[in-house]
Scaffold this active site. Sequence first.
Site, PDB file in Angstrom:
ATOM      1  CG  ASP A  76      -8.818   5.330  -3.814  1.00 58.84           C
ATOM      2  OD1 ASP A  76     -10.028   5.107  -4.026  1.00 58.84           O
ATOM      3  OD2 ASP A  76      -7.917   4.672  -4.363  1.00 58.84           O
ATOM      4  CG  LEU A  85       9.575   2.291  -5.625  1.00 56.86           C
ATOM      5  CD1 LEU A  85       9.262   1.589  -4.318  1.00 56.86           C
ATOM      6  CD2 LEU A  85       8.359   2.222  -6.531  1.00 56.86           C
ATOM      7  CE1 TYR A 122      -7.671   3.398  -1.024  1.00 52.55           C
ATOM      8  CE2 TYR A 122      -5.399   2.734  -0.568  1.00 52.55           C
ATOM      9  CZ  TYR A 122      -6.577   2.581  -1.285  1.00 52.55           C
ATOM     10  OH  TYR A 122      -6.665   1.612  -2.244  1.00 52.55           O
ATOM     11  CE1 TYR A 134       5.905  12.614  -4.584  1.00 58.54           C
ATOM     12  CE2 TYR A 134       6.092  10.722  -6.061  1.00 58.54           C
ATOM     13  CZ  TYR A 134       5.709  12.026  -5.829  1.00 58.54           C
ATOM     14  OH  TYR A 134       5.128  12.754  -6.831  1.00 58.54           O
ATOM     15  CD  GLU A 192      -3.029  -0.717  -0.083  1.00 62.45           C
ATOM     16  OE1 GLU A 192      -3.051   0.402  -0.609  1.00 62.45           O
ATOM     17  OE2 GLU A 192      -3.718  -1.675  -0.509  1.00 62.45           O
TER      18      GLU A 192
END
Length: 357
Positions: free
Chosen positions: A137, A79, A119, A81, A36
């Site tokens: 979301d 990836l 979320y 971030y 997630e």
Amino acid sequence: MNIKTFQQNLIEWYKKQGRDLPWRHTRDPYAIWVSEIMLQQTQVDTVKNYYTRFLETLPDIISLAQANEDRVFKLWEGLGYYRRVRHMQEAARQIVSEYDGRFPDNYDDIIRLKGIGTYTASAISSIAFGQEKGVIDGNTLRILSRIYNRQDNIALDKTKKTYQLLMDELIHDADPSMFNQGMMDLGAGICTPRHPLCGHCPVCSFCEAHASGRESVLPVNIKNTSKTDLYYITAILKKDDKYFLIKNKEGLLENLYGFVQYEVESPISFEESFHNSYGLTVRLYEYCKEIKHVFSHRIWHMNVYLGEIMDGPETAGASEPLCEQLYTEEEMEKLPISTAHRKVCAFVKKSTDSEQR
Ligand code: SF4
């Protein structure tokens, strides 16, 4: 609406048509958490390889908590971030210290972990622990808007709160894991933002927007990013070799110092406003330039003028002793001044330097 049938249609469809993804073969909260977090800003196809490698290298909470930071970042390389993975390691250490290394088994505890929002907490608690927490979301907001034919602006927080209640109602008494993942896949592949495939939709018979032919105009998603433009006359006011600065008592720049500025249309209006505010007479004598400063919701256009204070230090009627509001350039350097007004200071400095050359 017959909620039971809605759930059945969705879950049956998900069992047959749902995406086969590596993290869907487990109920391990750690693995679901990793997936997630990776999926937050990254495409599913990209995540697949990273997910597998990450879990092979760091298979559980303890290994993540104890891992060398460089090693963890290396696994995340590409990836982007990177704050996500830094927070994950902090959360893993939190789980070790507060929960003896066992992933907390309920929404309220999960959402307290570093880097986990509503979320992700809903996804983990529903998929790993079977809690009835509907995921909210962009996908599920869109589906709900269409199913209920609602005009609420999904960019607003209040809509998210209202729709959370709708989702929690829809998920009640269903298999929470299947239901949420069914909604995720419905949004990803069928109820898409443009040209939804209503002919293939398992819950089409419940969709009020489709029934009224309005699915293509929903959801309403208006992000108000417009910034307000504010136009000021900002004055660099001098008395001998010192500059007049004020400390803001309230507002955006409370407690910071700055030059005096007003939203007025002419130097004469500035002079009048200044006199009304401070009981002092000033004269603006030269236009310098416009300095622009962008805040999150507003843009300042500071039309900078040079001016001088005409009164003596002991002016009768002045709101405060003048000498307490006058600063040399060196003194200005040490004051807390907002970035916007620092730009004006930089202009002052540049002008002084060129005068001295
Ligand atoms: S019928 Fe169409 S618009 Fe309605 S939920 Fe299904 S895919 Fe979305």
